[in-house]
Write a protein that holds these residues in place. Structure first.
Motif, short mmCIF file in Angstrom:
data_model
loop_
_atom_site.label_atom_id
_atom_site.label_comp_id
_atom_site.label_asym_id
_atom_site.label_seq_id
_atom_site.Cartn_x
_atom_site.Cartn_y
_atom_site.Cartn_z
N LEU A 150 -3.70 13.28 -5.01
CA LEU A 150 -3.79 12.11 -4.62
C LEU A 150 -2.80 11.22 -3.42
CD1 LEU A 150 -5.19 9.84 -6.76
CD2 LEU A 150 -3.23 9.63 -7.48
N THR A 151 -1.98 11.58 -3.43
CA THR A 151 -0.60 11.68 -2.22
C THR A 151 -1.98 11.17 -1.01
OG1 THR A 151 1.21 11.52 -3.47
CG2 THR A 151 1.03 11.66 -0.91
N ILE B 13 0.98 3.84 -2.84
CA ILE B 13 0.62 5.05 -2.17
C ILE B 13 1.61 6.49 -3.58
CG2 ILE B 13 0.39 6.88 -1.05
CD1 ILE B 13 -0.33 4.73 1.25
N LEU C 24 -5.10 8.86 -0.82
CA LEU C 24 -4.90 7.48 -0.48
C LEU C 24 -3.88 7.10 0.54
CD1 LEU C 24 -2.86 6.78 -4.12
CD2 LEU C 24 -5.46 6.13 -3.30
N CYS D 126 0.13 -1.02 -0.12
CA CYS D 126 -0.09 0.04 0.02
C CYS D 126 0.66 0.95 0.12
CB CYS D 126 -0.94 -0.50 0.89
SG CYS D 126 -2.51 -1.12 0.87
N LEU E 177 -7.00 6.92 2.22
CA LEU E 177 -7.58 5.49 2.14
C LEU E 177 -6.99 4.90 2.53
CD1 LEU E 177 -8.79 6.44 -1.19
CD2 LEU E 177 -10.42 6.04 0.78
N ALA E 178 -5.78 4.68 2.90
CA ALA E 178 -5.11 3.82 3.38
C ALA E 178 -5.16 3.19 5.08
CB ALA E 178 -3.85 3.55 3.33
#
Length: 135
Positions: free
Chosen positions: A90-91, A52, A94, A48, A97-98
């Protein structure tokens, strides 16, 4: 007259492609090593973390290297800024979300592989085929 010229090369012929391949190889190898050494949770946490780092870089490459030519200088600069802004957003998404969606998670493995994958960018001048010359 159209001042922007789209890059007509396929993605695998762009100068940034070897860097992305090296980042992907590093993230897979480090996630596999963590899986074998520390267990499944560390392995998928490392995977993950590597993703990312890698997915926003792929997005940036698509955004930033869309245009070529001297006449497209303003479009190139705008696409670099848009690509970098999108990469940062986006980073962050992500990572969120992780941490929210992946349970259980090994944060040290996640951040470790993230940093290892990002460190491949330091060697980008060695990996890129095109040598840039100074004016």
């Amino acid at each position: 007259m159209e001042t922007r010229t789209l890059n007509r090369l396929p993605f695998y012929q762009w100068p940034v492609f070897p860097v992305l391949v090296a980042q992907f190889a590093v993230l897979l190898l480090s996630a596999l090593a963590l899986w074998q050494w520390k267990g499944a949770v560390s392995g998928y946490s490392g995977l993950c973390g590597g993703l990312i780092a890698w997915l926003p870089n792929v997005y940036f490459a698509f955004k930033a290297f869309r245009f070529t030519g001297a006449r497209a200088a303003q479009a190139i600069v705008r696409s670099f800024y848009a690509g970098e802004a999108g990469k940062l957003i986006l980073t962050a998404v992500l990572f969120a979300l992780a941490f929210v969606g992946v349970k259980p998670l090994a944060p040290i493995a996640l951040f470790g592989v993230f940093l290892l994958t990002q460190s491949v960018s330091w060697f980008a001048p060695l990996l890129m085929r095109t040598r840039l010359s100074r004016p």
